[in-house]
Motif scaffolding. Structure first.
Motif, PDB file in Angstrom:
ATOM      1  N   ASN A   1     -10.184   2.419   6.899  1.00 28.88           N
ATOM      2  CA  ASN A   1      -9.236   1.322   6.709  1.00 28.88           C
ATOM      3  C   ASN A   1      -8.021   1.459   7.622  1.00 28.88           C
ATOM      4  O   ASN A   1      -7.629   0.505   8.308  1.00 28.88           O
ATOM      5  CB  ASN A   1      -8.780   1.292   5.248  1.00 28.88           C
TER       6      ASN A   1
ATOM      7  N   ARG B   1       0.833  -1.209   0.000  1.00 33.51           N
ATOM      8  CA  ARG B   1       0.000   0.000   0.000  1.00 33.51           C
ATOM      9  C   ARG B   1       0.864   1.254   0.000  1.00 33.51           C
ATOM     10  O   ARG B   1       0.646   2.178  -0.775  1.00 33.51           O
ATOM     11  CB  ARG B   1      -0.917   0.013   1.221  1.00 33.51           C
TER      12      ARG B   1
ATOM     13  N   GLY C   1      -6.034  -6.812   0.326  1.00 30.34           N
ATOM     14  CA  GLY C   1      -7.183  -7.587   0.770  1.00 30.34           C
ATOM     15  C   GLY C   1      -6.870  -9.060   0.868  1.00 30.34           C
ATOM     16  O   GLY C   1      -7.187  -9.721   1.880  1.00 30.34           O
TER      17      GLY C   1
ATOM     18  N   GLN D   1      -3.842  -0.933  -4.005  1.00 28.63           N
ATOM     19  CA  GLN D   1      -4.499  -0.367  -2.836  1.00 28.63           C
ATOM     20  C   GLN D   1      -5.713  -1.179  -2.385  1.00 28.63           C
ATOM     21  O   GLN D   1      -6.267  -0.901  -1.308  1.00 28.63           O
ATOM     22  CB  GLN D   1      -4.955   1.071  -3.132  1.00 28.63           C
ATOM     23  N   THR D   2      -6.111  -2.150  -3.167  1.00 27.76           N
ATOM     24  CA  THR D   2      -7.363  -2.855  -2.883  1.00 27.76           C
ATOM     25  C   THR D   2      -7.186  -4.376  -2.872  1.00 27.76           C
ATOM     26  O   THR D   2      -7.208  -5.003  -1.804  1.00 27.76           O
ATOM     27  CB  THR D   2      -8.429  -2.450  -3.912  1.00 27.76           C
TER      28      THR D   2
ATOM     29  N   SER E   1     -10.956  -4.319   2.152  1.00 26.90           N
ATOM     30  CA  SER E   1     -10.030  -3.946   1.077  1.00 26.90           C
ATOM     31  C   SER E   1     -10.478  -4.478  -0.267  1.00 26.90           C
ATOM     32  O   SER E   1     -10.369  -3.786  -1.291  1.00 26.90           O
ATOM     33  CB  SER E   1      -8.621  -4.444   1.412  1.00 26.90           C
TER      34      SER E   1
END
Length: 470
Positions: free
Chosen positions: A345, A263, A431, A426-427, A324
């Motif tokens: 988050n 991230r 996650g 970022q996701t 995420s």
């Protein structure tokens, strides 16, 4: 009930090893890692972007440099653990390293963010050499720092309180870097980004040096050297292999820090090219990240009074994993919405940090309880090695994604594929990693009941040989 593991002084008389620590000492302890956070925030949030968009290296070269450095760490980190466990000084075993390494790490940090007038090969050599020096210095100051907590107090509630203070102050340090560096680059660079990075990083490294020295002058080691014991390298390694909870923590450290570095390494790309953020928005984005990390750290103490640290850790990572993955579906056109989502988050993410390092400290004590061998330096050296592997993994994931999507620097060169890749950093990537971490942490078994059992065993049998478990 106070969870006191052993309260024996050098003379054999009781000492307040399990007593409550003053706020002054907790702040001093926290500042030791706040200085380290300045270094890791520079590495995690800015170094990859600096290398590709300022220094002029390709993503493939950056990924290669990071991987090669981890090969060096495979040797240097365990060696540092040996040196730390065998350190003898009038200041203790772990505390003096804050004094000895403070200035060298500050210089190394400044050199890492310097752009020399060299050709391509020379720049690659400079990047490798300066980052290697920074990495070695970080090992030399962080391994003894992490082991220090178990010589300051043996009350598990005080350990948790120290970790909470630690990550609140780390959040402040992260704020200094993430919000301050973009401003310092503009203010001191006079239109030259390379100059701005060098001067801005130099100022931040001075702050880090002050924090390390503050830690040295305000903390105290209460568990004397003879109680901790002297063991051969073979005994240290045997104790590490038999400490199943420590081995579990190594995997957990790798996964959690991979999230942070994936991230963090992608933040500047995401803000710049996906959210089209200005310099002011960049500072605001990082301010939200650091504020929420601090908020999360503040929530740890009240929550862990009702829920065990291990259970809270597992559920937090499960929540972060699902959350995420859901962020992948959020449109990138709304900057304000992303600020709110990042706030949620990172608050939960900040909550996991004090939990994680408290669990690591418990695993170190668990090894002493189970095997009768105190190998704090070696244990935290291996933990740092896995954290550094996560540095490489984070940079490697970023580099691999950029190679796959044919990333080129500059807003005009961004394609739908590159923007999707940046968003995935970022996701989707964090996650999946959070879900893996939740699955692994389910096997961690040191809960409050076991901590009390360990405390009772140590109070009855202060001698390591007497408490060895089979």
């Amino acid at each position: 009930m106070s969870t006191t593991l052993h309260d024996v002084e050098l003379t054999g008389q009781p000492v307040a090893a399990g007593a409550k620590l003053s706020v002054r000492e907790k702040i001093g302890y926290g500042l030791g890692d706040a200085g380290g956070t300045i270094i890791t925030a520079l590495i995690g949030n800015f170094l990859t972007f600096f290398y590709t968009d300022i220094f002029g290296l390709t993503p493939a070269v950056v990924g290669t440099v990071f991987v090669l450095l981890r090969v060096v760490d495979a040797v240097s980190d365990p060696l540092m653990g040996i040196f730390v466990d065998r350190t003898r000084s009038r200041w203790g075993r772990f505390r003096p390293w804050q004094l000895w390494v403070a200035l060298p790490i500050g210089i190394a940090g400044m050199l890492t963010f310097t752009v020399p007038e060299l050709g391509e090969s020379g720049k690659i050599a400079w990047a490798f050499g300066t980052y290697l020096l920074l990495s070695l210095c970080y090992t030399a100051i962080n391994v003894p720092y992490c082991a220090l907590i178990n010589t300051m107090t043996t009350d598990h509630r005080e350990v948790m309180a120290c970790q909470s203070w630690r990550f609140v102050l780390c959040g402040v340090a992260g704020f200094m870097v993430s919000v301050g560096l973009p401003w310092l680059v503009t203010a001191t660079g006079q239109g030259v980004a390379a100059q701005g990075y060098q001067r801005g990083v130099a100022l931040l490294c001075v702050c880090a040096v002050v924090m390390f020295l503050w830690c040295f002058f305000t903390v105290r080691e209460r568990i004397p050297l003879n109680v901790m014991g002297q063991f051969t390298l073979r005994e240290h390694l045997r104790g590490l292999r038999r400490n199943d909870q420590l081995l579990l923590m190594l995997a957990m450290s790798f996964l959690l820090m991979t999230v942070f570095n994936t991230r963090g390494g992608g933040y500047m790309y995401f803000i710049t090219y996906v959210l089209h953020g200005s310099a002011a928005y960049t500072s605001l984005f990082f301010a939200v990240v650091t504020f929420s990390l601090i908020l999360g750290a503040l929530l740890v103490n009240p929550v862990t009074k009702r829920v065990s640290a291990s259970a809270a850790y597992t559920w937090s990572n499960l929540l972060l994993g699902v959350y995420s993955l859901g962020l992948w579906l959020v449109p990138s056109v709304n900057q304000e919405l992303w600020l709110a989502l990042i706030l949620i988050n990172c608050t939960v993410l900040g909550f996991t940090l004090p939990l994680h390092f408290s669990l690591m400290a418990y695993a170190d004590d668990y090894g002493y309880w189970k095997n009768g061998i105190r190998s704090s330096g070696m244990n935290f050296a291996f933990n740092l090695f896995f954290i550094k592997l996560a540095w490489a993994a984070g940079a490697g994931i970023v580099s691999l994604v950029f190679v796959l999507v044919a990333y080129k620097s500059g807003a005009a060169n961004q394609t739908p594929a590159s923007l999707a890749g940046i968003t995935a950093l970022q996701t989707l990537a964090p996650g999946i990693t959070h879900l893996l971490l939740a699955a692994v942490s389910c096997r961690y078994k040191i809960d409050n009941a076991l901590l009390v059992t360990m405390a009772q065993d140590f109070s009855r049998h202060p001698s390591p040989a007497a408490i060895t478990k089979t």
